[in-house]
Scaffold this motif. Structure first.
Motif, PDB file in Angstrom:
ATOM      1  N   TYR A  43       0.795  -1.224   0.000  1.00 24.52           N
ATOM      2  CA  TYR A  43       0.000   0.000   0.000  1.00 24.52           C
ATOM      3  C   TYR A  43       0.835   1.286   0.000  1.00 24.52           C
ATOM      4  CZ  TYR A  43      -3.780  -3.232   1.174  1.00 24.52           C
ATOM      5  OH  TYR A  43      -4.684  -4.259   1.161  1.00 24.52           O
ATOM      6  N   GLN A  46       1.019   6.276   1.201  1.00 21.27           N
ATOM      7  CA  GLN A  46      -0.373   6.746   1.117  1.00 21.27           C
ATOM      8  C   GLN A  46      -1.323   5.750   1.764  1.00 21.27           C
ATOM      9  OE1 GLN A  46      -0.109  10.233   0.499  1.00 21.27           O
ATOM     10  NE2 GLN A  46      -2.173   9.668  -0.119  1.00 21.27           N
ATOM     11  N   GLY A  47      -1.006   4.468   1.604  1.00 19.02           N
ATOM     12  CA  GLY A  47      -1.820   3.441   2.239  1.00 19.02           C
ATOM     13  C   GLY A  47      -1.733   3.520   3.751  1.00 19.02           C
ATOM     14  N   HIS A  48      -0.559   3.856   4.252  1.00 19.89           N
ATOM     15  CA  HIS A  48      -0.380   4.022   5.692  1.00 19.89           C
ATOM     16  C   HIS A  48      -1.249   5.169   6.204  1.00 19.89           C
ATOM     17  CE1 HIS A  48       1.515   5.077   9.519  1.00 19.89           C
ATOM     18  NE2 HIS A  48       2.059   3.868   9.526  1.00 19.89           N
ATOM     19  N   ILE A  49      -1.261   6.271   5.478  1.00 21.81           N
ATOM     20  CA  ILE A  49      -2.074   7.430   5.857  1.00 21.81           C
ATOM     21  C   ILE A  49      -3.559   7.075   5.820  1.00 21.81           C
ATOM     22  CG2 ILE A  49      -2.783   9.748   5.153  1.00 21.81           C
ATOM     23  CD1 ILE A  49       0.097  10.125   4.100  1.00 21.81           C
ATOM     24  N   LYS A  50      -3.963   6.372   4.765  1.00 20.76           N
ATOM     25  CA  LYS A  50      -5.364   5.983   4.630  1.00 20.76           C
ATOM     26  C   LYS A  50      -5.775   5.003   5.727  1.00 20.76           C
ATOM     27  CE  LYS A  50      -9.405   5.705   2.732  1.00 20.76           C
ATOM     28  NZ  LYS A  50     -10.381   6.799   2.970  1.00 20.76           N
ATOM     29  N   CYS A  51      -4.876   4.088   6.059  1.00 19.47           N
ATOM     30  CA  CYS A  51      -5.175   3.114   7.115  1.00 19.47           C
ATOM     31  C   CYS A  51      -5.361   3.813   8.454  1.00 19.47           C
ATOM     32  CB  CYS A  51      -4.062   2.080   7.188  1.00 19.47           C
ATOM     33  SG  CYS A  51      -4.389   0.756   8.371  1.00 19.47           S
ATOM     34  N   GLU A  53      -6.439   6.858   8.879  1.00 18.68           N
ATOM     35  CA  GLU A  53      -7.744   7.520   8.797  1.00 18.68           C
ATOM     36  C   GLU A  53      -8.877   6.528   9.033  1.00 18.68           C
ATOM     37  OE1 GLU A  53     -10.273   9.208   5.063  1.00 18.68           O
ATOM     38  OE2 GLU A  53      -8.281  10.094   5.330  1.00 18.68           O
ATOM     39  N   ASP A  54      -8.775   5.361   8.376  1.00 19.16           N
ATOM     40  CA  ASP A  54      -9.816   4.341   8.537  1.00 19.16           C
ATOM     41  C   ASP A  54      -9.883   3.827   9.973  1.00 19.16           C
ATOM     42  OD1 ASP A  54     -10.433   4.577   5.869  1.00 19.16           O
ATOM     43  OD2 ASP A  54      -9.385   2.753   5.251  1.00 19.16           O
TER      44      ASP A  54
END
Length: 348
Positions: A43, A46-51, A53-54
């Motif tokens: 990921y 960006q995937g880390h940031i999105k995770c 947030e989720d």
């Protein structure tokens, strides 16, 4: 976060999660990517940031569901997220990993006496998470007299043709279709269907916002019919709670009361608590209708109802609640202290 009217371990755990949500989310995501480095490779940053947030959202919904003592609220949220992530090609296994680490981290920080509650709650809420997502059936069926109009209406909106959508609604009303049927069988079904399409990643947030704004504009074109009924001398104040941005459902409720001869004061979305109480007092309202679409706003419903009950000038008002979380948990309206609950505008 304003507490539900209960003083127990569920509330204690809910408050801890709410107060420390940011730091808990960071600890959970750091632990997840440390234990599963392949996820970071897959990921990226960006995937880390999105995770992160989720995970904040997961904790927010978990906290509110705990406060309401409602595993159903969190279970429904988990199923919703699972379907949403499937549309984005995110494996359910990754969600399972995240939820397991949520349990580990929150348990390690929670007071000892609340840990069994957390484990039981999450196990009940996520019992069916590994099953394949249930197919989301269309909210517009093909088996009644309004299906064809609802399909054409939604298609026009998704193509950005609100004037064509407006024309077909006005034409239907002029031909004898009742405004009530337009609201229930065209507007309501279309809004539900838009939500389904967004969850399946078939439309964007921009589509959803456009369709909702267009429907509200078209609703206003029908007001000569809505306000034509003889008045009964009764008042409804209808509102969404502070922070709640969804208003079309409670607007439909206000219009149904108008069509039944009531006078209504529709306050719309994101209305401050004190302004709502003042409006109830000024209009000597008979009924207060409160809407919350997001489950994490149910504590604000509690706060509003508590404020109304605490005021000698308006504690007489009958309070009816509605919105998505109340449809998920049939007992939630009693938990928040309301006098009743409406599944939709007709039921209200």
């Amino acid at each position: 976060m304003t507490s539900f009217p209960m003083n127990d371990y569920h509330q204690q755990l809910s408050q801890m999660i709410s107060d420390r949500r940011g730091e808990l989310a960071e600890a959970i995501v750091d632990r997840m990517f440390t234990l599963h480095p392949a996820m970071l490779e897959r990921y990226g940053k960006q995937g880390h940031i999105k995770c992160l947030e989720d995970t904040n959202y997961h904790l927010m919904f978990l906290s509110e569901a705990l406060a309401a003592r409602s595993p159903d609220l969190f279970s429904d949220y988990v199923q919703w997220v699972k379907t949403l992530l499937a549309g984005l090609n995110v494996p359910t296994d990754d969600l399972v990993v995240n939820l397991n680490i949520i349990q580990e981290v929150v348990r390690s920080e929670a007071p000892q006496e609340t840990r069994d509650i957390l484990e039981d709650f999450l196990e009940r809420s996520t019992a069916e998470i590994s099953l394949p997502p249930s197919p989301l059936e269309s909210h517009i069926s093909d088996d009644d007299a309004f299906s064809e109009l609802a399909h054409r209406y939604l298609k026009a909106l998704l193509q950005g043709e609100r004037h064509r959508a407006s024309g077909m609604i006005l034409e239907a009303v002029q031909a004898g279709t009742s405004v009530r049927d337009i609201y229930l069988h065209v507007f309501q079904r279309s809004q539900y269907e838009i939500g389904r399409l967004w969850q399946l990643n078939r439309i964007t947030v921009a589509h959803e916002h456009y369709c909702t704004a267009a429907t509200q504009m078209i609703m206003s074109q029908l007001y000569s019919h809505v306000f034509s009924t003889a008045r009964k001398g009764r008042w409804l104040v209808a509102t969404s709670v502070a922070g709640e941005l969804h208003e079309i459902g409670v607007r439909m409720v206000a219009d149904f009361f108008e069509m039944d001869g009531w006078d209504t004061l529709f306050l719309g979305a994101n209305t401050p608590l004190r302004s709502i109480v003042q409006a109830v007092i000024e209009h000597n309202a008979d009924v207060l209708g409160i809407s919350a679409t997001m489950s994490f706003h149910t504590s604000r419903v509690v706060a509003l109802i508590s404020a109304v009950r605490a005021s000698a000038e308006c504690r007489h008002v009958k309070i009816i609640v509605g919105g998505y979380p109340f449809n998920i948990d049939g007992n939630l309206w009693q938990q928040v202290g309301a006098d009743g609950y409406g599944r939709d505008a007709e039921d209200a």
